[in-house]
Motif scaffolding. Structure first.
Motif, short mmCIF file in Angstrom:
data_model
loop_
_atom_site.label_atom_id
_atom_site.label_comp_id
_atom_site.label_asym_id
_atom_site.label_seq_id
_atom_site.Cartn_x
_atom_site.Cartn_y
_atom_site.Cartn_z
N ILE A 138 0.85 -1.21 0.00
CA ILE A 138 0.00 0.00 0.00
C ILE A 138 0.87 1.25 0.00
N ASP A 139 1.92 1.23 0.83
CA ASP A 139 2.81 2.38 0.92
C ASP A 139 3.46 2.66 -0.45
N ASP A 140 3.86 1.60 -1.14
CA ASP A 140 4.46 1.79 -2.47
C ASP A 140 3.47 2.42 -3.43
N LEU A 141 2.21 1.95 -3.38
CA LEU A 141 1.20 2.51 -4.29
C LEU A 141 0.97 3.99 -4.00
N ILE A 142 1.03 4.34 -2.72
CA ILE A 142 0.87 5.77 -2.37
C ILE A 142 2.07 6.56 -2.91
N THR A 143 3.26 6.03 -2.70
CA THR A 143 4.47 6.72 -3.18
C THR A 143 4.44 6.88 -4.70
N GLN A 144 3.90 5.87 -5.39
CA GLN A 144 3.81 5.95 -6.87
C GLN A 144 2.67 6.86 -7.33
N GLY A 145 1.83 7.31 -6.39
CA GLY A 145 0.70 8.18 -6.76
C GLY A 145 -0.48 7.43 -7.35
N LYS A 146 -0.49 6.11 -7.22
CA LYS A 146 -1.64 5.36 -7.78
C LYS A 146 -2.81 5.33 -6.81
N ILE A 147 -2.52 5.45 -5.54
CA ILE A 147 -3.58 5.66 -4.54
C ILE A 147 -3.11 6.81 -3.66
N LEU A 148 -4.07 7.58 -3.14
CA LEU A 148 -3.67 8.74 -2.33
C LEU A 148 -3.75 8.43 -0.84
N TYR A 149 -4.77 7.70 -0.43
CA TYR A 149 -4.97 7.37 0.99
C TYR A 149 -5.37 5.90 1.10
N ALA A 150 -5.26 5.37 2.32
CA ALA A 150 -5.60 3.96 2.49
C ALA A 150 -6.44 3.74 3.73
N GLY A 151 -7.18 2.65 3.68
CA GLY A 151 -8.02 2.29 4.83
C GLY A 151 -8.30 0.80 4.83
N PHE A 152 -9.18 0.40 5.71
CA PHE A 152 -9.54 -1.03 5.85
C PHE A 152 -11.04 -1.09 6.09
N SER A 153 -11.59 -2.27 5.86
CA SER A 153 -13.02 -2.46 6.07
C SER A 153 -13.25 -3.65 6.98
N GLU A 154 -13.96 -3.42 8.07
CA GLU A 154 -14.34 -4.50 8.99
C GLU A 154 -13.14 -5.24 9.59
N TRP A 155 -12.10 -4.52 9.95
CA TRP A 155 -11.01 -5.13 10.71
C TRP A 155 -11.38 -5.07 12.19
N SER A 156 -10.87 -6.03 12.95
CA SER A 156 -11.14 -6.04 14.39
C SER A 156 -10.25 -4.99 15.07
N PRO A 157 -10.57 -4.62 16.30
CA PRO A 157 -9.72 -3.65 17.00
C PRO A 157 -8.27 -4.12 17.08
N VAL A 158 -8.03 -5.40 17.31
CA VAL A 158 -6.65 -5.89 17.40
C VAL A 158 -5.95 -5.74 16.06
N GLN A 159 -6.64 -6.09 14.98
CA GLN A 159 -6.04 -5.97 13.65
C GLN A 159 -5.73 -4.50 13.31
N ILE A 160 -6.65 -3.61 13.69
CA ILE A 160 -6.42 -2.18 13.42
C ILE A 160 -5.19 -1.71 14.21
N ALA A 161 -5.16 -2.07 15.50
CA ALA A 161 -4.04 -1.62 16.35
C ALA A 161 -2.72 -2.17 15.82
N ASP A 162 -2.70 -3.44 15.39
CA ASP A 162 -1.46 -4.03 14.84
C ASP A 162 -1.02 -3.28 13.59
N GLY A 163 -1.99 -2.98 12.73
CA GLY A 163 -1.68 -2.30 11.47
C GLY A 163 -1.08 -0.93 11.73
N VAL A 164 -1.71 -0.18 12.61
CA VAL A 164 -1.24 1.18 12.89
C VAL A 164 0.14 1.15 13.55
N ARG A 165 0.32 0.21 14.50
CA ARG A 165 1.61 0.10 15.19
C ARG A 165 2.73 -0.17 14.17
N LEU A 166 2.48 -1.14 13.25
CA LEU A 166 3.50 -1.47 12.25
C LEU A 166 3.77 -0.28 11.32
N GLN A 167 2.72 0.41 10.92
CA GLN A 167 2.93 1.58 10.04
C GLN A 167 3.82 2.61 10.73
#
Ligand code: NDP
Length: 318
Positions: A138-167
């Motif tokens: 996702i980060d590469d796609l943003i850097t290439q300008g193919k997507i501007l922002y990113a999100g998720f759909s129906e992730w659990s709180p643990v999955q969201i927290a893991d994703g944000v922590r890693l980012q």
């Protein structure tokens, strides 16, 4: 139209957004789909939601939406897509691997006829792909300008927290959008997802705010679904079964009575209800006819009195 910031990003999205699941490229005839998009533009909607799997075949809804959007300057609208669900039988035709995400975003750009999508969503969490691989793609796609922002759909709180922590740890672009199910009958995100996302600057773009049409009051207890509605359309009605139960429809009758007391339609009350939360950036509605877009847009700016909110909670046992 009211415009709200998407989380802590600088992107402004209309409080009412228009989606294309089970409508455009599926059962809604293309000219009607285009008429809905044009009506949406006319009324100030700037946020259009799509996904690679929407439509009768992969990318079909994107093609319909893309043709309708082509009339407008690219900077005037926000268009989204998603990947995760299967688009074929092959082992790499699904999920959130680098290969699948990048391959699908390329196809989505072609189908929509755009150089970039504004928001890319992970349509669900993929337990079979290392999260770092997904986030780096996702980060590469943003850097290439193919997507501007990113999100998720129906992730659990643990999955969201893991994703944000890693980012944060990896110094990658951060999620700014969460796309969950949220309406008066489905309040699961209130306890954890909303506060967690608010702390991390992630806005909510809530889907099915009308409960797929049930929260317009057109489905009545003990009666057949009205002709032409999603509940009466063989190709798509299975998705609605969760709502078409007498216990739910009885509650909806009570909610409709509250709406009448405040001189609102139930649809407007249902949309104003999700938009009462500042964490909700857009209420993401579907529309099979332009008149529905017209009706739904009237909810933007409606503020429900505390008394109405209490009555709604009492009916729902919340
Ligand atoms: P809604 O709850 O807004 O239901 C939309 C349907 O309700 C319409 O297609 C129409 O169906 C009916 N309707 C809408 N407005 C009115 C009205 N004023 N009066 C009477 N009937 C009305 O949302 P959806 O469930 O369609 O979801 C909205 C969008 O959210 C999708 O298009 C998609 O973009 C996104 N979504 C995302 C998901 C995800 O996993 N991330 C999952 C589901 C949706 P009809 O006329 O046919 O009865």
């Amino acid at each position: 139209m009211e415009y709200r910031r998407l989380g802590k990003s600088g992107l402004k999205v209309s409080a009412i957004a228009l989606g294309s699941w089970l409508t455009y490229g599926t059962v809604t005839e293309e000219r009607t789909a285009e008429a809905c998009v044009h009506k949406a533009f006319e009324l100030g909607i700037n946020h259009f939601d799509c996904a690679n799997v929407y439509g009768a075949e992969p990318h079909a809804a994107e093609r319909v939406l893309g043709r309708a959007l082509r009339e407008y300057p690219r900077e005037s609208y926000v268009v989204t897509t998603k990947a995760f669900w299967p688009v074929g039988a092959g082992p790499n035709d699904r999920g959130l691997s680098r290969k699948h995400i990048i391959g699908e975003v390329e196809k989505s750009l072609t189908a929509l006829g755009v150089d970039y999508v504004d928001i890319f969503y992970c349509h669900r969490f993929d337990p079979e792909t290392d999260l770092e691989e997904t986030l780096r793609a996702i980060d590469d796609l943003i850097t290439q300008g193919k997507i501007l922002y990113a999100g998720f759909s129906e992730w659990s709180p643990v999955q969201i927290a893991d994703g944000v922590r890693l980012q944060k740890e990896l110094g990658l672009h951060r999620f700014v959008a969460s796309q969950p199910l949220y309406n008066m009958l489905n309040r699961g995100i209130e306890a954890e997802v909303i506060p967690l996302c608010a702390r991390e600057g992630i806005g909510q773009v809530v889907f099915s705010p009308l409960g797929q049409g049930v929260l317009t009051g057109k489905y009545r207890p003990g009666q057949q679904p009205p002709a032409g509605s999603r509940g009466a359309t063989p190709e798509v009605q299975a998705f609605m079964r969760r709502y078409l139960q007498s216990e739910i429809l009885q509650k909806v009758e009570e909610l409709a009575a509250v709406a009448r007391r405040y001189d609102l339609t139930l649809a407007r009350m249902a949309l104003a209800w999700v938009l009462r939360l500042p964490e909700v950036s857009s209420a993401l509605v579907g529309a099979s006819r332009p008149e529905q877009v017209e009706e739904n847009v009237k909810a933007a700016g409606v503020v429900l009195p505390e008394e109405a909110l209490r009555e709604i909670d009492r009916i729902l046992g919340a």
